[in-house]
Enzyme design. Sequence first.
Site, PDB file in Angstrom:
ATOM      1  N   LYS A 107       0.840  -1.206   0.000  1.00 28.99           N
ATOM      2  CA  LYS A 107       0.000   0.000   0.000  1.00 28.99           C
ATOM      3  C   LYS A 107       0.877   1.258   0.000  1.00 28.99           C
ATOM      4  CE  LYS A 107      -2.405  -1.097   3.776  1.00 28.99           C
ATOM      5  NZ  LYS A 107      -1.903  -2.430   4.188  1.00 28.99           N
TER       6      LYS A 107
ATOM      7  N   ARG B 184      -9.871   0.153   9.286  1.00 27.18           N
ATOM      8  CA  ARG B 184      -9.290  -1.145   9.605  1.00 27.18           C
ATOM      9  C   ARG B 184     -10.250  -1.995  10.428  1.00 27.18           C
ATOM     10  NH1 ARG B 184      -3.604   0.244   9.212  1.00 27.18           N
ATOM     11  NH2 ARG B 184      -2.195  -1.483   9.602  1.00 27.18           N
TER      12      ARG B 184
ATOM     13  N   ARG C 170      11.084  -5.175   4.331  1.00 25.79           N
ATOM     14  CA  ARG C 170      10.877  -3.785   4.748  1.00 25.79           C
ATOM     15  C   ARG C 170      11.625  -3.488   6.055  1.00 25.79           C
ATOM     16  NH1 ARG C 170       4.752  -2.056   5.222  1.00 25.79           N
ATOM     17  NH2 ARG C 170       4.846  -3.066   7.246  1.00 25.79           N
TER      18      ARG C 170
ATOM     19  N   ARG D 287      11.162  -0.033  11.102  1.00 25.23           N
ATOM     20  CA  ARG D 287       9.970   0.070  11.949  1.00 25.23           C
ATOM     21  C   ARG D 287      10.023  -0.959  13.058  1.00 25.23           C
ATOM     22  NH1 ARG D 287       4.625   0.339   8.249  1.00 25.23           N
ATOM     23  NH2 ARG D 287       3.828  -0.682  10.124  1.00 25.23           N
TER      24      ARG D 287
ATOM     25  N   ARG E 170      -0.016  -8.837  14.005  1.00 21.06           N
ATOM     26  CA  ARG E 170      -0.638  -7.903  13.047  1.00 21.06           C
ATOM     27  C   ARG E 170      -1.407  -8.663  11.976  1.00 21.06           C
ATOM     28  NH1 ARG E 170       4.411  -5.040  11.498  1.00 21.06           N
ATOM     29  NH2 ARG E 170       3.262  -4.040   9.837  1.00 21.06           N
TER      30      ARG E 170
END
Length: 190
Positions: free
Chosen positions: A14, A89, A128, A134, A146
């Site tokens: 995204k 969400r 990532r 992160r 998650r």
Amino acid sequence: MKYYVLFGPPGAGKGTQAGAMVTRYHLCHLSTGELLRSEISAGTALGLQAKALIEAGNLVPDEVVEGMIEAKFLNTKGVEGFLLDGFPRTLAQADALDAMLAKTGQAVTACVSLMIPDALIHERIAHRATIEGRADDARPEIVENRIKTYHAKTEPLIEFYKKAGKYQEINGVGSIEEVQERIFRTMDQY
Ligand code: AMP
């Protein structure tokens, strides 16, 4: 104004695709994850409240993200619409979004859904983690939570937007350019 919901599991691409979408369609990119991370960096009360939840891979309360989104709708000028990335969400957030837009006679334009298999979610997030640093990408058990949260709370939105006749699913497997091309082909219709 156009209101696009950019939907998909964590790691679907995204954030990667959002830049080209906002440029082509003159949209304001609203990522609730990014907004929350800047609250955390700025050390605000909201950031403090959100930090522990985000770092455990849980969702922050609906009212918090709904408030951030509504404030951005009111304060953003000079765009042709919004690209909502990571919001809604939960079903409650989707209802709140509809209610917010209904106040001015508006509605969600389409839900653009990037789909990838679960196995690829792990691979993309691991990649990532090496680039963006992160905290919520770094620990496998947090990533797992998650993904679990996505299936339990966010996936029901697929039915929600299908019922509304607004669901557009895009195969998120492929090169960045290939996926971008599929997205443009879909969004050009609106
Ligand atoms: P993201 O950058 O979209 O992956 O979001 C990172 C984290 O921020 C999520 O795992 C949640 O903890 C929190 N978050 C982002 N958007 C929302 C939302 N719409 N509702 C609740 N929590 C959110």
